[in-house]
Scaffold this motif. Structure first.
Motif, PDB file in Angstrom:
ATOM      1  N   ASP A  47       0.880  -1.160  -0.027  1.00  9.88           N
ATOM      2  CA  ASP A  47      -0.242  -0.068   0.020  1.00  9.88           C
ATOM      3  C   ASP A  47       0.862   1.342  -0.112  1.00  9.88           C
ATOM      4  N   PHE A  48       0.442   2.165  -0.814  1.00 12.13           N
ATOM      5  CA  PHE A  48       1.253   3.472  -0.884  1.00 12.13           C
ATOM      6  C   PHE A  48       0.247   4.474  -0.705  1.00 12.13           C
ATOM      7  N   SER A  49       0.787   5.614  -0.105  1.00 10.99           N
ATOM      8  CA  SER A  49      -0.046   6.798   0.185  1.00 10.99           C
ATOM      9  C   SER A  49      -0.198   7.776  -0.928  1.00 10.99           C
ATOM     10  N   ILE A  50      -1.268   8.106  -1.146  1.00 13.67           N
ATOM     11  CA  ILE A  50      -1.422   9.280  -2.257  1.00 13.67           C
ATOM     12  C   ILE A  50      -0.833  10.570  -1.967  1.00 13.67           C
ATOM     13  N   ASN A  51      -0.933  10.852  -0.699  1.00 13.07           N
ATOM     14  CA  ASN A  51      -0.141  12.218  -0.542  1.00 13.07           C
ATOM     15  C   ASN A  51       1.375  11.940  -0.568  1.00 13.07           C
ATOM     16  N   ALA A  52       2.032  10.914  -0.534  1.00  9.32           N
ATOM     17  CA  ALA A  52       3.468  10.689  -0.780  1.00  9.32           C
ATOM     18  C   ALA A  52       3.962  10.701  -2.149  1.00  9.32           C
ATOM     19  N   ILE A  53       2.712  10.260  -3.000  1.00 13.10           N
ATOM     20  CA  ILE A  53       3.062  10.347  -4.452  1.00 13.10           C
ATOM     21  C   ILE A  53       2.811  11.674  -4.831  1.00 13.10           C
ATOM     22  N   THR A  54       1.843  12.473  -4.481  1.00 22.46           N
ATOM     23  CA  THR A  54       1.995  13.849  -5.033  1.00 22.46           C
ATOM     24  C   THR A  54       3.094  14.875  -4.698  1.00 22.46           C
ATOM     25  N   LYS A  55       3.598  14.374  -3.519  1.00 27.40           N
ATOM     26  CA  LYS A  55       4.669  15.098  -3.106  1.00 27.40           C
ATOM     27  C   LYS A  55       6.084  14.348  -3.560  1.00 27.40           C
ATOM     28  N   ASN A  56       6.040  13.338  -4.389  1.00 24.01           N
ATOM     29  CA  ASN A  56       7.053  12.561  -4.825  1.00 24.01           C
ATOM     30  C   ASN A  56       8.182  12.134  -4.009  1.00 24.01           C
ATOM     31  N   THR A  57       7.683  11.596  -3.030  1.00 21.95           N
ATOM     32  CA  THR A  57       8.508  10.979  -1.848  1.00 21.95           C
ATOM     33  C   THR A  57       8.114   9.589  -2.097  1.00 21.95           C
ATOM     34  N   LEU A  58       7.195   8.979  -2.426  1.00 22.43           N
ATOM     35  CA  LEU A  58       6.578   7.669  -2.856  1.00 22.43           C
ATOM     36  C   LEU A  58       7.290   6.648  -1.784  1.00 22.43           C
ATOM     37  N   HIS A  59       6.902   6.786  -0.478  1.00 17.76           N
ATOM     38  CA  HIS A  59       7.305   5.858   0.505  1.00 17.76           C
ATOM     39  C   HIS A  59       6.151   4.979   0.813  1.00 17.76           C
ATOM     40  N   SER A  60       6.346   3.568   1.178  1.00 17.56           N
ATOM     41  CA  SER A  60       5.369   2.766   1.422  1.00 17.56           C
ATOM     42  C   SER A  60       5.090   3.001   2.698  1.00 17.56           C
ATOM     43  N   ASN A  61       3.428   2.819   3.087  1.00 19.29           N
ATOM     44  CA  ASN A  61       3.062   2.848   4.460  1.00 19.29           C
ATOM     45  C   ASN A  61       2.735   1.541   4.895  1.00 19.29           C
ATOM     46  N   ALA A  62       2.483   0.603   4.120  1.00 11.34           N
ATOM     47  CA  ALA A  62       2.428  -0.627   4.911  1.00 11.34           C
ATOM     48  C   ALA A  62       2.100  -1.630   3.693  1.00 11.34           C
ATOM     49  N   PHE A  63       1.990  -2.872   4.346  1.00 15.95           N
ATOM     50  CA  PHE A  63       1.615  -4.085   3.468  1.00 15.95           C
ATOM     51  C   PHE A  63       0.341  -4.745   4.200  1.00 15.95           C
ATOM     52  N   GLY A  64      -0.277  -5.592   2.882  1.00 15.16           N
ATOM     53  CA  GLY A  64      -1.643  -6.012   3.502  1.00 15.16           C
ATOM     54  C   GLY A  64      -1.307  -7.574   2.830  1.00 15.16           C
ATOM     55  N   ILE A  65      -2.523  -8.426   3.403  1.00 11.19           N
ATOM     56  CA  ILE A  65      -2.806  -9.692   2.750  1.00 11.19           C
ATOM     57  C   ILE A  65      -4.088  -9.771   2.317  1.00 11.19           C
ATOM     58  N   GLY A  66      -4.298 -10.753   1.343  1.00 11.30           N
ATOM     59  CA  GLY A  66      -5.680 -11.047   0.916  1.00 11.30           C
ATOM     60  C   GLY A  66      -5.924 -12.424   0.484  1.00 11.30           C
ATOM     61  N   ILE A  67      -7.157 -12.816   0.549  1.00 10.62           N
ATOM     62  CA  ILE A  67      -7.519 -14.367   0.455  1.00 10.62           C
ATOM     63  C   ILE A  67      -8.842 -14.220  -0.136  1.00 10.62           C
TER      64      ILE A  67
END
Length: 91
Positions: A25-45
């Motif tokens: 998962d990536f934060s949209i705020n981080a993308i718009t500020k060109n920092t593109l850091h990941s906030n977290a991981f998730g799982i799905g089933i």
């Protein structure tokens, strides 16, 4: 939030399958500020049904659950996916 899933699908019997994996998962705020850091991981089933007509065209339906951890909070998302399928023949 933008989520990039990496999931594996395993088919068994004739019409059944299970699907699961991890997500980033990536934060949209981080993308718009060109920092593109990941906030977290998730799982799905999930698991579902698929019917292929003449082993080419088909339909599928499956319920799934995804768990995200974003900003130190857990978010559980559930949905039902359905659609059309096409199997590419092996050459």
């Amino acid at each position: 939030m933008v989520t990039i899933p990496l999931k594996l699908r395993i088919e068994f019997a004739k019409y059944f399958f299970v699907i699961g994996g991890i997500m980033r998962d990536f934060s949209i705020n981080a993308i718009t500020k060109n920092t593109l850091h990941s906030n977290a991981f998730g799982i799905g089933i999930g698991g579902g049904l698929q019917y292929l007509h003449r082993n080419k065209f088909g339909i599928f339906i499956y319920p799934q659950a995804n768990i995200h951890e974003l900003f130190d909070r857990g978010i559980i998302e559930t949905n039902i996916s359905f659609g059309l399928a096409f199997r590419i023949p092996r050459g």
